[in-house]
Design an enzyme around this catalytic site. Sequence first.
Site, PDB file in Angstrom:
ATOM      1  N   ARG A  75       0.847  -1.190   0.000  1.00 55.28           N
ATOM      2  CA  ARG A  75       0.000   0.000   0.000  1.00 55.28           C
ATOM      3  C   ARG A  75       0.886   1.246   0.000  1.00 55.28           C
ATOM      4  O   ARG A  75       2.096   1.153   0.194  1.00 55.28           O
ATOM      5  CB  ARG A  75      -0.913   0.028   1.237  1.00 55.28           C
ATOM      6  N   TYR A  83       9.351   6.375   5.601  1.00 53.12           N
ATOM      7  CA  TYR A  83      10.192   5.496   6.413  1.00 53.12           C
ATOM      8  C   TYR A  83      11.504   6.197   6.749  1.00 53.12           C
ATOM      9  O   TYR A  83      12.217   6.643   5.849  1.00 53.12           O
ATOM     10  CB  TYR A  83      10.448   4.182   5.683  1.00 53.12           C
ATOM     11  N   TYR A  87      14.192  -0.625   5.734  1.00 54.84           N
ATOM     12  CA  TYR A  87      13.397  -1.570   6.521  1.00 54.84           C
ATOM     13  C   TYR A  87      13.319  -2.901   5.777  1.00 54.84           C
ATOM     14  O   TYR A  87      13.135  -2.936   4.554  1.00 54.84           O
ATOM     15  CB  TYR A  87      12.001  -0.992   6.718  1.00 54.84           C
ATOM     16  N   ASP A  97       3.875 -14.267  14.372  1.00 45.14           N
ATOM     17  CA  ASP A  97       2.892 -13.845  13.370  1.00 45.14           C
ATOM     18  C   ASP A  97       3.092 -14.544  12.032  1.00 45.14           C
ATOM     19  O   ASP A  97       2.500 -14.171  11.024  1.00 45.14           O
ATOM     20  CB  ASP A  97       2.931 -12.327  13.188  1.00 45.14           C
ATOM     21  N   ASP A 102      11.370  -8.616  11.601  1.00 46.27           N
ATOM     22  CA  ASP A 102      11.481  -7.285  11.002  1.00 46.27           C
ATOM     23  C   ASP A 102      12.703  -6.543  11.544  1.00 46.27           C
ATOM     24  O   ASP A 102      13.044  -6.659  12.721  1.00 46.27           O
ATOM     25  CB  ASP A 102      10.234  -6.457  11.310  1.00 46.27           C
ATOM     26  N   ASP A 134       4.549  -7.229  17.532  1.00 43.73           N
ATOM     27  CA  ASP A 134       5.201  -6.977  16.245  1.00 43.73           C
ATOM     28  C   ASP A 134       6.520  -6.232  16.482  1.00 43.73           C
ATOM     29  O   ASP A 134       6.751  -5.150  15.949  1.00 43.73           O
ATOM     30  CB  ASP A 134       4.270  -6.164  15.339  1.00 43.73           C
ATOM     31  N   TYR A 171       2.339   6.085  11.792  1.00 47.44           N
ATOM     32  CA  TYR A 171       2.194   5.753  10.372  1.00 47.44           C
ATOM     33  C   TYR A 171       0.889   5.044  10.009  1.00 47.44           C
ATOM     34  O   TYR A 171       0.536   4.956   8.831  1.00 47.44           O
ATOM     35  CB  TYR A 171       3.417   4.971   9.869  1.00 47.44           C
TER      36      TYR A 171
END
Length: 211
Positions: A75, A83, A87, A97, A102, A134, A171
Amino acid sequence: MSNENDDLSPQRRAPRLNERILSSISRRSVAAHPWHDLEIGPEAPSVFNVVIEISKGSKVKYELDKKTGLIKVDRILYSSVVYPQNYGFIPRTLCEDNDPMDVLVLMQEPVLPGCFLRARAIGLMPMIDQGEKDDKIIAVCADDPEYRHYTDIKQLPPHRLAEIRRFFEDYKKNENKDVAVDDFLPPNSAVNAIQYSMDLYAEYILHSLRK
């Protein structure tokens, strides 16, 4: 005078297909998958490979398509933020998850999505995204002369930490999605989280092989 059928002569050679095209047609080989085929690196969990999904300064939310291994557009961010750093994810890791771990990688320049680099963990940012854990590893590029000397998140300027925190807190606000960021944790917490995700991935692979 030339014959109209000259172009159909059986002596005319067909175009040659290279091995890559032939193997793709016959489906005897599969393109490398960045999550599963790229090694995490011999110095993991302290220093490890990271596949970049989103470039520093981007407003486009790219992410790994787990089925194909390609980087897809998920998206465009709803807010005006971009950002703050590159990332991506750590290959051959797995979190609760069902995604790889990440990582936010601090370095001087933006990196193209799909590239990979070596990074060093300097901290962990605990995060809850819409009620689900997360967490993000905070790392520096191990081969960037401006950042490679950092070994602890406490060494970063306070403004840099505030910038990272504010980005993740804000964000998704315009999407009416709640994100909560807790206090940053030291390097050993990041290393332990990476090791745990490596162990989960190994268990996942063993379970898959038994099927």
